[in-house]
Design a protein around this motif. Structure first.
Motif, PDB file in Angstrom:
ATOM      1  N   ALA A 152      87.268 -68.199 -52.620  1.00 47.05           N
ATOM      2  CA  ALA A 152      87.745 -69.583 -52.721  1.00 47.05           C
ATOM      3  C   ALA A 152      89.160 -69.710 -52.165  1.00 47.05           C
ATOM      4  CB  ALA A 152      87.691 -70.047 -54.177  1.00 47.05           C
ATOM      5  N   LEU A 153      90.007 -68.741 -52.445  1.00 47.17           N
ATOM      6  CA  LEU A 153      91.371 -68.768 -51.924  1.00 47.17           C
ATOM      7  C   LEU A 153      91.356 -68.718 -50.396  1.00 47.17           C
ATOM      8  CD1 LEU A 153      93.038 -66.357 -54.509  1.00 47.17           C
ATOM      9  CD2 LEU A 153      93.666 -68.759 -54.148  1.00 47.17           C
ATOM     10  N   GLY A 154      90.526 -67.831 -49.840  1.00 45.30           N
ATOM     11  CA  GLY A 154      90.452 -67.710 -48.386  1.00 45.30           C
ATOM     12  C   GLY A 154      89.950 -68.984 -47.732  1.00 45.30           C
ATOM     13  N   GLU A 155      88.900 -69.561 -48.288  1.00 52.20           N
ATOM     14  CA  GLU A 155      88.335 -70.777 -47.712  1.00 52.20           C
ATOM     15  C   GLU A 155      89.300 -71.958 -47.820  1.00 52.20           C
ATOM     16  OE1 GLU A 155      84.554 -71.594 -49.415  1.00 52.20           O
ATOM     17  OE2 GLU A 155      83.642 -69.711 -48.747  1.00 52.20           O
ATOM     18  N   ALA A 163      91.556 -62.288 -44.321  1.00 50.86           N
ATOM     19  CA  ALA A 163      90.330 -61.902 -43.617  1.00 50.86           C
ATOM     20  C   ALA A 163      89.205 -62.891 -43.921  1.00 50.86           C
ATOM     21  CB  ALA A 163      89.918 -60.485 -44.005  1.00 50.86           C
ATOM     22  N   ARG A 164      89.077 -63.282 -45.178  1.00 50.96           N
ATOM     23  CA  ARG A 164      88.049 -64.250 -45.558  1.00 50.96           C
ATOM     24  C   ARG A 164      88.301 -65.602 -44.888  1.00 50.96           C
ATOM     25  NH1 ARG A 164      85.156 -62.385 -50.221  1.00 50.96           N
ATOM     26  NH2 ARG A 164      86.046 -60.420 -50.981  1.00 50.96           N
ATOM     27  N   PHE A 165      89.560 -65.988 -44.798  1.00 51.80           N
ATOM     28  CA  PHE A 165      89.906 -67.231 -44.113  1.00 51.80           C
ATOM     29  C   PHE A 165      89.485 -67.168 -42.649  1.00 51.80           C
ATOM     30  CE2 PHE A 165      93.459 -69.351 -41.654  1.00 51.80           C
ATOM     31  CZ  PHE A 165      92.933 -70.624 -41.755  1.00 51.80           C
ATOM     32  N   GLU A 180      82.643 -73.391 -37.236  1.00 53.58           N
ATOM     33  CA  GLU A 180      83.014 -72.952 -38.576  1.00 53.58           C
ATOM     34  C   GLU A 180      81.844 -72.218 -39.214  1.00 53.58           C
ATOM     35  OE1 GLU A 180      86.633 -74.143 -39.873  1.00 53.58           O
ATOM     36  OE2 GLU A 180      86.059 -73.269 -37.965  1.00 53.58           O
ATOM     37  N   ASN A 181      82.175 -71.201 -39.995  1.00 55.35           N
ATOM     38  CA  ASN A 181      81.159 -70.392 -40.651  1.00 55.35           C
ATOM     39  C   ASN A 181      80.740 -71.039 -41.952  1.00 55.35           C
ATOM     40  OD1 ASN A 181      79.641 -68.402 -41.865  1.00 55.35           O
ATOM     41  ND2 ASN A 181      80.999 -66.735 -41.229  1.00 55.35           N
ATOM     42  N   SER A 182      79.482 -71.285 -42.121  1.00 55.10           N
ATOM     43  CA  SER A 182      78.998 -71.990 -43.308  1.00 55.10           C
ATOM     44  C   SER A 182      78.629 -71.042 -44.460  1.00 55.10           C
ATOM     45  CB  SER A 182      77.776 -72.831 -42.959  1.00 55.10           C
ATOM     46  OG  SER A 182      76.734 -72.009 -42.453  1.00 55.10           O
ATOM     47  N   ASP A 183      78.631 -69.729 -44.186  1.00 53.18           N
ATOM     48  CA  ASP A 183      78.246 -68.783 -45.232  1.00 53.18           C
ATOM     49  C   ASP A 183      79.453 -68.368 -46.047  1.00 53.18           C
ATOM     50  OD1 ASP A 183      75.678 -68.814 -44.323  1.00 53.18           O
ATOM     51  OD2 ASP A 183      76.009 -67.157 -42.918  1.00 53.18           O
ATOM     52  N   ASN A 184      79.243 -67.971 -47.266  1.00 52.07           N
ATOM     53  CA  ASN A 184      80.297 -67.459 -48.128  1.00 52.07           C
ATOM     54  C   ASN A 184      80.397 -65.963 -48.000  1.00 52.07           C
ATOM     55  OD1 ASN A 184      81.017 -69.973 -49.096  1.00 52.07           O
ATOM     56  ND2 ASN A 184      79.596 -69.877 -50.834  1.00 52.07           N
TER      57      ASN A 184
END
Length: 344
Positions: A97-100, A127-129, A340-344
């Motif tokens: 959640a923080l990355g997104e 990295a997640r962002f 944009e990447n739609s997967d978590n």
């Protein structure tokens, strides 16, 4: 805002998943909006806050980069200096959640593209962002990153440390764990590291709320594994920096092996636990080279990253100002190749 932050401007960004995020801007934000400055989005490690990265940017070896860049320093909720206790009933955001949610910072501040820079737990968030919003990230600089879940030994240490942070606040056991996390196994035995560790402990006492820190530590310990997705989803250029005495060296090496080898490079610094504390010159030089490979900061030399004045000649023999020469060449980057990447 403390006297240390007098040259920073505070912006509060509201997000759906993470509540309010404090962002401390270092540099000319208006020039960043016009893409006339190299713009870094930074996220700090557990046991610290944005001030640790600000100190690094003010090191003499970083002067050239800092003078020609803008830094957006994100402070993870509840970790900023003087923070009040977070609501214990409210759920602390996950690493994902923080990355997104970092994209909300760019949207709020009207920044189209950025370079991500994360340290420790912050590098996992960066990295997640980058994986979630590839069209907004030109490159990522990951210092002591991890991509796997926490191991059993790490979990045992964490259970002890979280109990003590929650029940008695900062204490010697908690400090030893955080020092280990930051500096690595053998650094505490080295006489020349005593001062750095003492300063870190003092800063920990002065600036980080122990109960809020517990929540960030728990989020980091409960992180999901992103290793198998790195090669296909972290499509920007990646620079990994670590020290040979880092407490997470094995995890860093594992992450490197899962990244796209055509996009990722790694710098290992010998006899170092925390690279930005113990080897800032090496870290800043590698960051500069990485940025120049992306078309940023091309007017800067490597000798101390000193600022230069005047003008230089391009390959076409057209004389341009240093300011013009430092503008990023975003057209060379394949930003439109992936949405944009739609997967978590």
């Amino acid at each position: 805002m403390s006297s240390e932050d007098k040259d920073l401007t505070l912006h509060v960004v509201k997000t759906d998943a993470c509540g309010e995020i404090q962002v401390f801007v270092q540099g000319d934000l208006e020039m960043a909006k016009k893409q006339e400055r190299c713009t870094f989005l930074t996220v700090h490690d557990i046991g610290s806050n944005h001030t640790a990265i600000v100190e690094f940017t003010k090191h003499v070896s970083m002067q050239g980069i800092t003078s020609r860049s803008v830094f957006l320093h994100v402070s993870i909720p509840g970790q900023e200096p003087g923070a009040q206790d977070l609501n214990p009933e409210a759920r602390f955001p996950t690493m994902q959640a923080l990355g997104e949610s970092l994209v909300c910072v760019l949207d709020k501040l009207e920044i189209k593209y950025t370079l991500g820079l994360g340290v420790g737990a912050g590098s996992n968030i960066i990295a997640r962002f980058g994986m979630k919003h590839p069209s907004r990230v030109l490159g990522t600089i990951l210092i002591h990153p991890t991509s796997t879940t926490a191991g059993m030994v790490e979990h045992v240490r964490d259970q002890i440390i979280n109990w003590k942070l929650d029940s008695v606040g900062h204490n010697p056991t908690a400090e030893q764990y955080l020092v280990f996390h930051k500096f690595g196994y053998q650094v505490e035995k080295a006489k020349d590291k005593t001062k750095a560790m003492a300063e870190y402990k003092n800063r920990l006492h002065d600036q980080v709320n122990p109960r809020n820190l517990k929540m960030y530590v728990e989020a980091f310990m409960n992180r999901t594994d992103i290793s198998q997705r790195l090669a296909s989803e972290l499509v920007c250029d990646v620079l990994i920096i670590t020290g040979s005495k880092s407490s997470f060296l094995h995890s860093v090496e594992t992450m490197y092996t899962h990244c796209n080898p055509a996009k990722c490079s790694i710098l290992r610094i010998d006899d170092v636990g925390d690279v930005i504390e113990e080897a800032p010159e090496n870290a800043s030089q590698s960051i500069l080279l990485f940025c120049q490979g992306l078309g940023y900061l091309t007017s800067l030399g490597l000798c101390g990253n000193r600022s230069r004045s005047g003008s230089i000649n391009t390959e076409n023999n057209l004389k341009v100002s240093m300011q013009e020469y430092d503008k990023p060449n975003v057209k060379r980057l394949s930003l439109s190749a992936r949405g944009e990447n739609s997967d978590n």
